[in-house]
Design an enzyme around this catalytic site. Structure first.
Site: not given
Length: 464
Positions: A392-395, A433
């Site tokens: 999620n957060d890394i995209t 996050a």
């Protein structure tokens, strides 16, 4: 005997260095692990053969208890719990440093550093450093374990004047070390321990969930420096070398993690961003009237079977669902139909450095199909499909487009540039996050809501 011990410790040190070198790449990790095991066996046998060692019965009992517990944990631990396991083991290293420092303080004659109340100043400095770093590592690792395990909220826990309090405790710790060296008093020894224990808690509680990979590697570094400090106290060259290796490698890894997130190490320590991993808030709250495209396994199967290039982006959701084996099976079906498939790994995907690499290796994914972010980011624009499984957060494009976002500036995988993004996620909730992902509502994104393993297995059935 001293010469033989020194040579044996030298051999063990070389083996530890070779172990670190081997563990730097999946193809040589097995060999590196073997080097490490051999080096540790040599180190233990050499230490036990020392003339100063007695109490063999207690030593054998301790080794038997520790070995039994370690074997049980190794056989039963789930891959998803490895970050928590690392944090837990780091706490034990810190506790060991505290215990050894206390033993040396109350029985200095055993270690040849003086007598009780009259310990050499240099030895007191070494002892104090090992004690302080060990205590910080102990409580800090326990807090990190609690956050990773979900026992403590993944959100940053902050309060007014927190940084000032930490700074005051740091100054007080430095002054207590001076007082210990001047007086050799047990009062100052335990004051150092208490302040360091408190500082370990206060340093980690403001760290948010998204910064946990950095914290895991940082605590690894602390445990190494604690071991090195105690090595000086014990006059054990191998412990000094091993501690320095772990400390330096952990520090370098922390730097690499921070670079991967475009964050300074100081900003992480002063309070990272993050949210509660159990949060399941609706992302639509900040997205106005936009609606997400909700798809099914049959849709995903059709789209991927008609693609020529597919990129897989794994995340912690894949780890939680234990979906790596099903993913490998799905990829094998696609490759059997002539589809080019590769994997894209973000440096902070998961809850510890290299988490996704370990999971994919467990599923026997070929190493040459796995690429780091800097090597594959340009490929997303040429991909027909990106299959995001539990990341999620890394995209999240907010890292590039929203200057008000807490993750603004963090390098991400450019999955939004692909023709189609298939996003596997349990719900439309925010990531670890605690930040909503606008990618869910893009026209080229299809949300596949459900357990990552079950969804992938359903896609496999549809393909067959």
């Amino acid at each position: 005997m001293a010469i033989v011990s020194s040579l044996a410790y030298l051999v063990a040190s070389v083996l530890f260095i070779l172990a670190l070198r081997g563990l730097s790449h999946p193809e040589t990790a097995g060999r590196g692990l073997t080097y490490g095991i051999i080096g540790m066996v040599i180190a233990i046998v050499t230490a036990l053969m020392s003339p100063q060692v007695d109490g063999w019965v207690w030593i054998i009992i301790a080794i038997a208890i520790g070995g039994t517990i370690g074997t049980h944990i190794a056989k039963t631990i789930e891959m998803t719990s490895l970050p928590q396991l690392m944090a837990g083991f780091h706490s034990l290293v810190g506790l060991a440093a505290i215990c050894v420092a206390a033993a040396a303080f109350y029985s200095p004659e055993t270690y040849g550093i003086g007598t009780y109340g009259d310990i050499k100043t240099l030895s007191l400095i070494e002892m104090a450093l090992g004690l302080a770093i060990g205590a910080i590592t102990f409580t800090g690792s326990i807090i990190a374990w609690g956050k990773l395990q979900g026992k403590i909220s993944g959100k940053p826990i902050v309060f007014l004047g927190q940084h000032k309090l930490n700074a005051m405790l740091g100054i007080a710790l430095f002054l207590m070390v001076i007082m210990l060296c001047l007086t050799g008093s047990a009062f100052w020894f335990w004051t150092i321990a208490i302040i360091a224990l408190a500082l370990g808690v206060l340093m980690i509680i403001p760290i948010g969930g998204a910064d946990m990979p950095v914290i895991v590697s940082m605590l690894n570094s602390y445990s190494g420096w604690a071991a090195a400090g105690i090595g000086f106290t014990l006059h054990n060259n191998l412990l000094i070398i091993t501690g320095a290796l772990v400390g330096a490698s952990g520090a370098i890894l922390s730097y690499i993690m921070c670079k991967g997130m475009n964050r300074s190490f100081l900003s992480v320590i002063l309070g990272g961003f993050g949210g509660d991993s159990n949060s399941d808030r609706a992302a639509a709250a900040d997205m106005g009237d936009k609606n997400a495209n909700i798809g099914a396994a049959e849709d995903a199967a059709y789209i991927m079977q008609n693609a020529s290039k597919v990129i897989i982006v794994p995340g912690y959701g894949m780890a939680v669902a234990q979906a790596q084996h099903a993913l490998r099976e799905m990829v094998d079906l696609l490759k059997g139909e002539g589809v080019e498939v590769t994997y894209a790994i973000h440096p902070v995907a998961g809850r510890m450095p290299g988490h996704m690499n370990v999971l994919l290796a467990e599923a026997n994914v070929p190493y040459d199909e796995v690429f780091e972010m800097e090597d594959i980011n340009r490929e997303f624009a040429m991909a027909d499909v990106v299959y995001v499984i539990g990341a999620n957060d890394i995209t999240n494009p907010a890292a590039k487009n929203d200057s008000s976002s807490p993750i603004y500036g963090m390098p991400i995988l450019d999955v939004e540039k692909a023709k189609t993004v298939l996003f596997v996620k349990r719900s439309m909730g925010s990531g670890y996050a605690g930040i909503e992902n606008p990618l869910f509502f893009e026209d080229n994104t299809m949300m596949l809501l459900g357990d990552a393993k079950k969804m992938t297995e359903n896609i496999i059935k549809a393909m067959e």
